[in-house]
Write a protein that holds these residues in place. Sequence first.
Motif, PDB file in Angstrom:
ATOM      1  N   THR A   1      71.830  77.001 106.345  1.00 34.58           N
ATOM      2  CA  THR A   1      71.905  77.015 104.886  1.00 34.58           C
ATOM      3  C   THR A   1      71.774  78.434 104.380  1.00 34.58           C
ATOM      4  O   THR A   1      71.277  79.317 105.082  1.00 34.58           O
ATOM      5  CB  THR A   1      70.779  76.149 104.284  1.00 34.58           C
ATOM      6  N   THR A   2      72.223  78.690 103.177  1.00 33.49           N
ATOM      7  CA  THR A   2      72.108  80.016 102.568  1.00 33.49           C
ATOM      8  C   THR A   2      71.362  79.919 101.251  1.00 33.49           C
ATOM      9  O   THR A   2      71.657  80.622 100.302  1.00 33.49           O
ATOM     10  CB  THR A   2      73.504  80.632 102.346  1.00 33.49           C
ATOM     11  N   GLN A   3      70.379  79.003 101.181  1.00 38.34           N
ATOM     12  CA  GLN A   3      69.590  78.888  99.943  1.00 38.34           C
ATOM     13  C   GLN A   3      68.903  80.203  99.619  1.00 38.34           C
ATOM     14  O   GLN A   3      69.067  80.720  98.519  1.00 38.34           O
ATOM     15  CB  GLN A   3      68.580  77.746 100.081  1.00 38.34           C
TER      16      GLN A   3
ATOM     17  N   CYS B   1      60.837  75.912 106.882  1.00 37.74           N
ATOM     18  CA  CYS B   1      61.861  76.877 107.272  1.00 37.74           C
ATOM     19  C   CYS B   1      62.449  77.569 106.041  1.00 37.74           C
ATOM     20  O   CYS B   1      62.643  78.791 106.032  1.00 37.74           O
ATOM     21  CB  CYS B   1      62.968  76.186 108.062  1.00 37.74           C
ATOM     22  N   ALA B   2      62.720  76.786 105.020  1.00 43.38           N
ATOM     23  CA  ALA B   2      63.280  77.363 103.796  1.00 43.38           C
ATOM     24  C   ALA B   2      62.299  78.334 103.150  1.00 43.38           C
ATOM     25  O   ALA B   2      62.673  79.427 102.697  1.00 43.38           O
ATOM     26  CB  ALA B   2      63.647  76.248 102.821  1.00 43.38           C
ATOM     27  N   GLN B   3      61.011  77.945 103.094  1.00 43.48           N
ATOM     28  CA  GLN B   3      59.997  78.821 102.517  1.00 43.48           C
ATOM     29  C   GLN B   3      59.835  80.093 103.322  1.00 43.48           C
ATOM     30  O   GLN B   3      59.719  81.193 102.762  1.00 43.48           O
ATOM     31  CB  GLN B   3      58.655  78.079 102.442  1.00 43.48           C
ATOM     32  N   LEU B   4      59.857  79.981 104.629  1.00 42.08           N
ATOM     33  CA  LEU B   4      59.708  81.142 105.493  1.00 42.08           C
ATOM     34  C   LEU B   4      60.889  82.099 105.322  1.00 42.08           C
ATOM     35  O   LEU B   4      60.702  83.322 105.224  1.00 42.08           O
ATOM     36  CB  LEU B   4      59.591  80.698 106.955  1.00 42.08           C
ATOM     37  N   ALA B   5      62.094  81.564 105.276  1.00 36.73           N
ATOM     38  CA  ALA B   5      63.274  82.409 105.076  1.00 36.73           C
ATOM     39  C   ALA B   5      63.197  83.136 103.740  1.00 36.73           C
ATOM     40  O   ALA B   5      63.534  84.326 103.639  1.00 36.73           O
ATOM     41  CB  ALA B   5      64.534  81.550 105.148  1.00 36.73           C
ATOM     42  N   PHE B   6      62.739  82.443 102.716  1.00 43.43           N
ATOM     43  CA  PHE B   6      62.595  83.057 101.401  1.00 43.43           C
ATOM     44  C   PHE B   6      61.589  84.208 101.446  1.00 43.43           C
ATOM     45  O   PHE B   6      61.836  85.294 100.893  1.00 43.43           O
ATOM     46  CB  PHE B   6      62.153  82.004 100.385  1.00 43.43           C
TER      47      PHE B   6
END
Length: 458
Positions: A38-40, A117-122
């Motif tokens: 994803t590219t959120q 995962c999304a929070q970490l990427a952010f």
Amino acid sequence: MRRVAIFGLLLIAACGVASDATTTTTTGATATFPATTTTQPALEFTVQNCASPPITFSALCEVYDLTQEWHVDRPVPDSVLAEVAIEALQAYTSDETAERPRELLCAVPNDAFYGLCAQLAFMIDESSIDVGPAVDAAVTAMADIGLDPFSYYVPPEQVGSFRDNGVVGGIGVLLDATDAAGSRCTLITATCPLHIVFVLENNPAAEAGLRAGDQITAVDGEPVEGQGFLATTSKLAADETGSVTVTYLRDGQTSEATMDRGQLTIPTVTVDLPLQGVGYLRIPDFEDDIPDLVAEALISLAEHSPGTIVVDLRDNPGGFINAAVDVASEFIDGGIVMTSVGPDEDLEYPATVGGLATSERLIVLVNKGSASAAEILAGALRDERGATIVGTNTFGKDAVQIPFDMRNGGEFYVAVARWFTPNGDTVANGGLVPDRELELSPDLSNEEVVRAVLEAVS
């Protein structure tokens, strides 16, 4: 090796189970993730299961897997563990940064953890945080907050900060953080302060003047409020070298104590005959060598045929269950020492017949620092031998733990069962309650202690 300390008599005569825990969970292998890539955030990330996780995510996968396999309250809902881990990651801050990866490869147990995962990427995209410590913070919270008070994860850099029995390395104190209702906390707050349960004699904290009951408010000038319990103990112990300054509150007054850390001096078993016909036996812990030392002490004491033995378990933080059972067997001629209750089976721990002191009158002395295996022994002697317990309420540790070594160098202590006394009593709600309440100064001689105890039970 420790040797039994014999006083008075000379004037008259002479846990765990460890595991490499390298198996990772495969429950995520059949999980359906919302999206593979994803590219959120600006940083792309790929989500995979825990079949073969990167080392930075291995602790997350292992702690999850071991929790669902071993924990006393299993199965623990995935939603609970994931929510705690994600909230901890959101609250995580650090001055440490790392080179921003082109893509984040994130391994999680199942789709409940996708948000991590999304929070970490952010966060990597925003501030270039280091992945390993950030995930460790999430895993620490998942174990500390998501599970019972006696299950916890120790990140690699904090391993060795305290002993298996909870004593903080380098300085020698047992700490606790509890709220007004007596519930244990993993986060130190104004309503859940950090206080000293007991100070190990002849060690840095004792020499610096710290006492049981002192409330620690800062370490090296940094307030402990808002800090994790484990992180604070790690800062106190460090690598057991150098100095540390502790700010503490006592009787409404704030003071500081600076001490040089060092290798702890471990007390030994003490045996004495301070009064005619009354033996005194102090047991400092329940490490592997204690049963032999207690047997040696009882043999020395038996030469004088005391009618009463005072077993002093004050400030005994516990240790191995087998050691407690072996010591109990010296006083109990058969019967049950304790029962453990787990999800799959209940186990009875019987006493071995033929002990050295199965007929004498027993008085057991305890205080807030009497924990775990010390509580097991005290409860068994009261239930099976009619011993009188004197002192104050004990610590209240009802968990049977197993430590696991993590692939990343960390450790995971998981509660696999809860234990009960032979009569079915638990220490979970405020510890063992003594039959006679008595508070004693740690500075009293053996004779003064025995006299006070005898007066309390008369």
